[in-house]
Structure formats: structure tokens, C-alpha cells
Scaffold this motif. Sequence first.
Motif, PDB file in Angstrom:
ATOM      1  N   UNK A 211       0.857  -1.185   0.000  1.00  0.00           N
ATOM      2  CA  UNK A 211       0.000   0.000   0.000  1.00  0.00           C
ATOM      3  C   UNK A 211       0.893   1.235   0.000  1.00  0.00           C
ATOM      4  N   UNK A 212       0.417   2.299  -0.628  1.00  0.00           N
ATOM      5  CA  UNK A 212       1.245   3.500  -0.752  1.00  0.00           C
ATOM      6  C   UNK A 212       0.360   4.734  -0.750  1.00  0.00           C
ATOM      7  N   UNK A 213       0.999   5.871  -0.728  1.00  0.00           N
ATOM      8  CA  UNK A 213       0.286   7.150  -0.717  1.00  0.00           C
ATOM      9  C   UNK A 213      -0.622   7.288  -1.927  1.00  0.00           C
ATOM     10  N   UNK A 214      -0.130   6.901  -3.103  1.00  0.00           N
ATOM     11  CA  UNK A 214      -0.928   7.039  -4.316  1.00  0.00           C
ATOM     12  C   UNK A 214      -1.628   5.743  -4.724  1.00  0.00           C
ATOM     13  N   UNK A 215      -1.593   4.734  -3.856  1.00  0.00           N
ATOM     14  CA  UNK A 215      -2.336   3.493  -4.082  1.00  0.00           C
ATOM     15  C   UNK A 215      -2.679   2.859  -2.730  1.00  0.00           C
ATOM     16  N   UNK A 216      -3.526   3.527  -1.945  1.00  0.00           N
ATOM     17  CA  UNK A 216      -3.784   3.060  -0.575  1.00  0.00           C
ATOM     18  C   UNK A 216      -4.543   1.741  -0.495  1.00  0.00           C
ATOM     19  N   UNK A 217      -5.170   1.312  -1.611  1.00  0.00           N
ATOM     20  CA  UNK A 217      -5.952   0.077  -1.589  1.00  0.00           C
ATOM     21  C   UNK A 217      -5.402  -0.968  -2.555  1.00  0.00           C
ATOM     22  N   UNK A 218      -4.149  -0.765  -2.992  1.00  0.00           N
ATOM     23  CA  UNK A 218      -3.478  -1.739  -3.871  1.00  0.00           C
ATOM     24  C   UNK A 218      -4.281  -2.027  -5.143  1.00  0.00           C
ATOM     25  N   UNK A 219      -4.884  -0.991  -5.720  1.00  0.00           N
ATOM     26  CA  UNK A 219      -5.669  -1.152  -6.931  1.00  0.00           C
ATOM     27  C   UNK A 219      -4.903  -0.767  -8.193  1.00  0.00           C
ATOM     28  N   UNK A 220      -3.784  -0.044  -8.040  1.00  0.00           N
ATOM     29  CA  UNK A 220      -3.078   0.472  -9.220  1.00  0.00           C
ATOM     30  C   UNK A 220      -1.743  -0.220  -9.477  1.00  0.00           C
ATOM     31  N   UNK A 221      -0.985  -0.484  -8.419  1.00  0.00           N
ATOM     32  CA  UNK A 221       0.383  -0.959  -8.607  1.00  0.00           C
ATOM     33  C   UNK A 221       0.633  -2.375  -8.100  1.00  0.00           C
ATOM     34  N   UNK A 222      -0.265  -2.909  -7.282  1.00  0.00           N
ATOM     35  CA  UNK A 222      -0.015  -4.214  -6.675  1.00  0.00           C
ATOM     36  C   UNK A 222       0.091  -5.321  -7.725  1.00  0.00           C
ATOM     37  N   UNK A 223      -0.552  -5.134  -8.872  1.00  0.00           N
ATOM     38  CA  UNK A 223      -0.459  -6.141  -9.938  1.00  0.00           C
ATOM     39  C   UNK A 223       0.622  -5.792 -10.956  1.00  0.00           C
ATOM     40  N   UNK A 224       1.493  -4.859 -10.591  1.00  0.00           N
ATOM     41  CA  UNK A 224       2.611  -4.467 -11.451  1.00  0.00           C
ATOM     42  C   UNK A 224       3.918  -4.666 -10.673  1.00  0.00           C
ATOM     43  N   UNK A 225       4.391  -5.896 -10.572  1.00  0.00           N
ATOM     44  CA  UNK A 225       5.580  -6.187  -9.753  1.00  0.00           C
ATOM     45  C   UNK A 225       6.823  -5.501 -10.280  1.00  0.00           C
ATOM     46  N   UNK A 226       7.757  -5.272  -9.371  1.00  0.00           N
ATOM     47  CA  UNK A 226       9.033  -4.629  -9.692  1.00  0.00           C
ATOM     48  C   UNK A 226      10.099  -5.711  -9.803  1.00  0.00           C
ATOM     49  N   UNK A 227      10.780  -5.743 -10.922  1.00  0.00           N
ATOM     50  CA  UNK A 227      11.824  -6.743 -11.164  1.00  0.00           C
ATOM     51  C   UNK A 227      13.187  -6.152 -10.814  1.00  0.00           C
ATOM     52  N   UNK A 228      13.814  -6.735  -9.813  1.00  0.00           N
ATOM     53  CA  UNK A 228      15.135  -6.293  -9.367  1.00  0.00           C
ATOM     54  C   UNK A 228      16.167  -7.307  -9.864  1.00  0.00           C
ATOM     55  N   UNK A 229      17.018  -6.913 -10.806  1.00  0.00           N
ATOM     56  CA  UNK A 229      17.952  -7.878 -11.403  1.00  0.00           C
ATOM     57  C   UNK A 229      19.161  -8.140 -10.511  1.00  0.00           C
ATOM     58  N   UNK A 230      19.703  -9.334 -10.630  1.00  0.00           N
ATOM     59  CA  UNK A 230      20.947  -9.661  -9.937  1.00  0.00           C
ATOM     60  C   UNK A 230      22.135  -9.132 -10.743  1.00  0.00           C
ATOM     61  N   UNK A 231      23.081  -8.512 -10.043  1.00  0.00           N
ATOM     62  CA  UNK A 231      24.344  -8.104 -10.656  1.00  0.00           C
ATOM     63  C   UNK A 231      25.397  -8.079  -9.559  1.00  0.00           C
ATOM     64  N   UNK A 232      26.623  -7.813  -9.937  1.00  0.00           N
ATOM     65  CA  UNK A 232      27.737  -7.923  -8.988  1.00  0.00           C
ATOM     66  C   UNK A 232      28.015  -6.645  -8.211  1.00  0.00           C
ATOM     67  N   UNK A 233      27.350  -5.545  -8.549  1.00  0.00           N
ATOM     68  CA  UNK A 233      27.646  -4.274  -7.904  1.00  0.00           C
ATOM     69  C   UNK A 233      27.124  -4.194  -6.484  1.00  0.00           C
ATOM     70  N   UNK A 234      27.656  -3.285  -5.684  1.00  0.00           N
ATOM     71  CA  UNK A 234      27.219  -3.138  -4.287  1.00  0.00           C
ATOM     72  C   UNK A 234      25.827  -2.543  -4.147  1.00  0.00           C
ATOM     73  N   UNK A 235      25.272  -1.988  -5.228  1.00  0.00           N
ATOM     74  CA  UNK A 235      23.940  -1.389  -5.159  1.00  0.00           C
ATOM     75  C   UNK A 235      22.834  -2.386  -5.469  1.00  0.00           C
TER      76      UNK A 235
END
Length: 322
Positions: A211-235
Motif C-alpha cells: 500500500x502507498x500514498x498514491x495506491x492506498x488500496x493496492x488497486x493500481x500498482x499491486x499487480x505491477x511487480x518490480x523486477x530487481x535484477x541480480x548483478x555484482x555491484x554493491x547497489x
Amino acid sequence: MGTSPQRTDLCANLGWDYHGHRREELLVLLFVVWEIINMKPRAANALVAKPSSAAAALSFVRRVHALRTGIELVKTPKVTRVVNGFLRMYIQAYGPEALMPDCKEPLSASQVKAILTQPNGTVLPDISGAYSVIEWHTPFFSALRALFAVSWQTGFRKNEVALNDAETWHPGRLARSNVRYRKNDEYYATLPVQELQSLGHGDHVVLIPPVSKNDPFCQRFANKPIYLPFHDGPLCAARAIRDLEMRFPITGALRHSAPLFALDAHFKPIRHPTLDKNFRAFIKLIVPPERVCQYSMHSFRIGLASALLLAGKSHPLIQALL
């Protein structure tokens, strides 16, 4: 003034009663003037509050009044005239710079790297007790590393990664169950430790937004997952989450009730005061003392937006992403 805080004269508020309308209008204007004179400034270095803050306070009072009584307070353009008059006096007394928004500085990739690569045993300034010395293998610092890396790569707001003091944990928050995995083009809700250890290039941590400020009921972004790729950097946020899962594994239904970023091995959620204090301590390690106040947790979000802009992404795309 001895008047009731509940202004329930509908005819007066709507303007159907001329004299009642003038009375209600006067009360609203007197409230704005009182707020301007008595409101305490939010910024520690400000002498007085900005007059425009009184208009924001009136908006809050309007919402609460309508919720409690079902009647909206009288609306009048004179509020703007009163605020503008005080703004002119404010500029004459303190200069126009005093009215400019206090925007935080963006964090750069090199600064985030400096935070995440602080060596074990580093003493955090102005921190006492259990979290005064960096030990990245402990529950708190493992979670903090992942929290910082995720904030940098996703632009999550502080309230999306931590709880305020008045809030109770609930399933809409960012939990371990919000973490999924994409390995060899296959999707998994969880992975055993040995499978987690083998994640690498081409694999992803898939993060379900909370839930977020611009999606308090998980209607806009909850079905849009964020893909975080694996890499060797410290970030690498994916690696930080993977390491957190390996060090402190949780399985089954408990994943739904355990915060992703926990304070300790009992999975108490990290709260705003603790996060703010520790973020500030890390910032003190990497910037001059006079610049510390220019950064906050929001600097991760601003930094991501700035990085996207430097990469040639359009303003509409950046606004859509963040």
C-alpha cells in the motif's frame, strides 16, 4: 470566543442566510489569522511558520468537520486574500528565500555505494545502544542494507518501507510474502536456501508493491511487480534481499505477517524514528557536517528520479514510475 467548534447551521454555511453566512465567514477568517500567529514552524531553523500553512490547516479542519457533522464549512475567497496579505508581510520581514520550498538533495549512486560499503565495525555518530556499530550480518543491519538498496532502486517512500509510531502492522505493508523470485525464467513464491545461493545474472527478485500514498488500496500498482535484477555491484537490491532471506529465513504463512525490513530476529517492523536516526548517522559518515540536513530518506526517491532524467527518460515516464 465561546462558539461551538461544530458549525452546523446549513443555511449559513451555504449562504442562504446572509447574516449567518457573514458570521461563519468571519469565524473561518479569524481561525486562519489565529493559526498564522500561533502555528509553530515545521523546520527547526525557521523563526515562524509560513502563512500558507494556515490554509492547509483550514483544509484539514474542513475535512474533519464534514466527516463528523456531514456539513461543509463555509467557503470564501477571502481566505486567499488574508493569506496573501500575510505572505507579503512575511517577505518584507524575512525575504522571499524564506518562502521557497525546502527540497532535499538527491542521493547519487556513488553516495549510496558509500553507505552500503561501510565496513563492519564502523561506529555510527550520535547512535547509542545495540545499533551504534555497523555489523552487516545482524538482523537490523541486514534489513537496513536491503531497505536502502530497495529505496534506491524502486523509489519507495519512507512510509512504504517503514511504519510510523502510530501505525499497527497489517498485511498491506511490505512483508516477506511480497518477495518472489524469477530463476531460469521460472517464477517461485519462495526458494530453499541452496537455491537462493545459486541466484545470479539473469535472475530477479520480484517485489510486489505494498500500500502507498498514491495506491492506498493496492488497486493500481499491486499487480505491477518490480523486477530487481541480480548483478555484482554493491547497489544490487536483489542480492541484499536474497542475503536477508538466507540469513533469516521464514517459510509458510509466517511470510505474510513478517515485515520485509525488520528491527530484530523477532521481526518487529522498523519505524520512522529509528530509520530517520540511522539514515542521518550514515549520511554523517559521507558528507560534510553542514550538508547533513540537506538529506533525508526521500533523497533516495529524488536520486532515482534524477538518475532516470540523466539517462534520458521523459518526465511523463518518470512521473508514471514514481
